[in-house]
Scaffold this motif. Structure first.
Motif, PDB file in Angstrom:
ATOM      1  N   MET A   1       0.839  -1.199   0.000  1.00 36.35           N
ATOM      2  CA  MET A   1       0.000   0.000   0.000  1.00 36.35           C
ATOM      3  C   MET A   1       0.881   1.260   0.000  1.00 36.35           C
ATOM      4  O   MET A   1       1.781   1.388   0.812  1.00 36.35           O
ATOM      5  CB  MET A   1      -0.895   0.010   1.247  1.00 36.35           C
ATOM      6  N   GLU A 152     -15.174   3.195  -1.632  1.00 35.33           N
ATOM      7  CA  GLU A 152     -14.483   2.612  -2.777  1.00 35.33           C
ATOM      8  C   GLU A 152     -12.974   2.616  -2.528  1.00 35.33           C
ATOM      9  O   GLU A 152     -12.419   3.584  -2.020  1.00 35.33           O
ATOM     10  CB  GLU A 152     -14.808   3.381  -4.059  1.00 35.33           C
ATOM     11  N   GLY A 153     -12.310   1.550  -2.875  1.00 31.36           N
ATOM     12  CA  GLY A 153     -10.878   1.422  -2.630  1.00 31.36           C
ATOM     13  C   GLY A 153     -10.611   0.725  -1.308  1.00 31.36           C
ATOM     14  O   GLY A 153     -11.461   0.007  -0.771  1.00 31.36           O
ATOM     15  N   THR A 154      -9.437   0.957  -0.757  1.00 29.65           N
ATOM     16  CA  THR A 154      -8.994   0.311   0.484  1.00 29.65           C
ATOM     17  C   THR A 154      -8.975   1.328   1.607  1.00 29.65           C
ATOM     18  O   THR A 154      -8.334   2.382   1.484  1.00 29.65           O
ATOM     19  CB  THR A 154      -7.586  -0.285   0.307  1.00 29.65           C
ATOM     20  N   GLU A 155      -9.672   1.036   2.717  1.00 36.43           N
ATOM     21  CA  GLU A 155      -9.684   1.972   3.840  1.00 36.43           C
ATOM     22  C   GLU A 155      -8.333   1.955   4.542  1.00 36.43           C
ATOM     23  O   GLU A 155      -7.857   0.907   4.969  1.00 36.43           O
ATOM     24  CB  GLU A 155     -10.783   1.628   4.844  1.00 36.43           C
ATOM     25  N   ILE A 156      -7.697   3.117   4.661  1.00 33.60           N
ATOM     26  CA  ILE A 156      -6.366   3.220   5.255  1.00 33.60           C
ATOM     27  C   ILE A 156      -6.358   4.059   6.528  1.00 33.60           C
ATOM     28  O   ILE A 156      -5.346   4.132   7.223  1.00 33.60           O
ATOM     29  CB  ILE A 156      -5.352   3.790   4.241  1.00 33.60           C
ATOM     30  N   PHE A 161      -9.706   6.546   2.092  1.00 34.47           N
ATOM     31  CA  PHE A 161      -9.552   5.381   1.227  1.00 34.47           C
ATOM     32  C   PHE A 161      -8.494   5.633   0.145  1.00 34.47           C
ATOM     33  O   PHE A 161      -8.368   6.749  -0.380  1.00 34.47           O
ATOM     34  CB  PHE A 161     -10.888   5.052   0.548  1.00 34.47           C
ATOM     35  N   ALA A 162      -7.731   4.593  -0.154  1.00 37.61           N
ATOM     36  CA  ALA A 162      -6.811   4.618  -1.283  1.00 37.61           C
ATOM     37  C   ALA A 162      -7.550   4.064  -2.493  1.00 37.61           C
ATOM     38  O   ALA A 162      -8.034   2.925  -2.477  1.00 37.61           O
ATOM     39  CB  ALA A 162      -5.577   3.771  -0.987  1.00 37.61           C
ATOM     40  N   TYR A 163      -7.655   4.878  -3.523  1.00 39.21           N
ATOM     41  CA  TYR A 163      -8.382   4.489  -4.735  1.00 39.21           C
ATOM     42  C   TYR A 163      -7.527   4.824  -5.950  1.00 39.21           C
ATOM     43  O   TYR A 163      -7.213   6.002  -6.191  1.00 39.21           O
ATOM     44  CB  TYR A 163      -9.725   5.214  -4.805  1.00 39.21           C
ATOM     45  N   LYS A 164      -7.106   3.819  -6.680  1.00 38.16           N
ATOM     46  CA  LYS A 164      -6.297   4.006  -7.895  1.00 38.16           C
ATOM     47  C   LYS A 164      -5.119   4.944  -7.649  1.00 38.16           C
ATOM     48  O   LYS A 164      -4.893   5.912  -8.386  1.00 38.16           O
ATOM     49  CB  LYS A 164      -7.175   4.497  -9.051  1.00 38.16           C
ATOM     50  N   ASP A 165      -4.378   4.656  -6.594  1.00 43.32           N
ATOM     51  CA  ASP A 165      -3.163   5.400  -6.241  1.00 43.32           C
ATOM     52  C   ASP A 165      -3.422   6.854  -5.868  1.00 43.32           C
ATOM     53  O   ASP A 165      -2.528   7.704  -5.945  1.00 43.32           O
ATOM     54  CB  ASP A 165      -2.127   5.340  -7.377  1.00 43.32           C
TER      55      ASP A 165
END
Length: 219
Positions: A1, A152-156, A161-165
């Protein structure tokens, strides 16, 4: 990540990977017309637009007759903004948290669709306060927790959220009011709109739900 810092600067990659045309649609976001009306009512002349991206909102400010400067950290976004603006506004490549502008040098600062792309907007808000005139205006928006892209994406981190960098951060009302605790908040509204697909980045229609803040520096 990727780290927070990498995600906050991921927009350059997004602009580079867009195959043709702008990353966003050409029309400004619906927040812009009422913002322009508010700026005109206060007889604003100079406006600095932080995070101007590929220029669609900056173009509307310039067309409204303001002496406008667009600031962004992504050179590819600024290159497209240059083609859109066609010398109707100034463009400046800089980090919105460390602006190369003197204190109290502009009548207004605008910042659209940026709070969602940085981990903590505190320093950006401080810079806006530093460069805006004591009687000036700061207009900004931020994603609410009801925005359709939430999750949407990864909860950080909480609501982040991380979504498409890239980074997407969402705010509840208490968080927004805390961020502006040292300002005079003239209005804090909530506005929703349907957004069309954004190329390969978000290739489907979606609804945005935003806080919109109008504030002046507190003496």
């Amino acid at each position: 990540m990727p780290e927070f810092s990498e995600l906050q600067y991921g927009w350059e990659k997004a602009y580079q990977e867009q195959s043709e045309g702008p990353l966003w649609q050409e029309d400004p976001i619906p927040v812009i017309p009422p913002a322009i009306e508010a700026l005109k009512k206060r007889n604003i002349r100079t406006v600095v637009d932080l995070g101007c991206g590929d220029g669609r909102n900056l173009a509307a400010l310039a067309d409204a007759g303001f002496n406008a400067t667009g600031v962004d950290i992504a050179p590819t976004g600024l290159a497209h903004a240059g083609r859109v603006i066609r010398r109707r506004a100034f463009l400046l490549r800089a980090d919105a948290t460390t602006l190369p502008l003197i204190d109290a040098s502009v009548d207004a600062v605008t910042c659209f669709d940026v709070f969602g792309q940085i981990q903590d907007p505190t320093q950006l808000i401080a810079e806006a306060r530093r460069v805006v005139h004591p009687d000036g205006l700061f207009v900004t928006n931020a994603f609410t927790l009801k925005d359709e892209t939430y999750g949407e994406g990864t909860e950080i981190a909480p609501h982040t959220f991380a979504y498409k960098d890239t980074l997407f951060r969402y705010y509840d009302e208490d968080e927004m009011r805390t961020l502006f605790a040292d300002w005079n908040v003239l209005e804090m509204d909530r506005i929703s709109w349907d957004d069309p697909p954004h190329g390969d980045f978000r290739p489907y229609p979606h609804k945005h739900d935003n806080w919109v803040v109008y504030a002046t520096p507190r003496s």
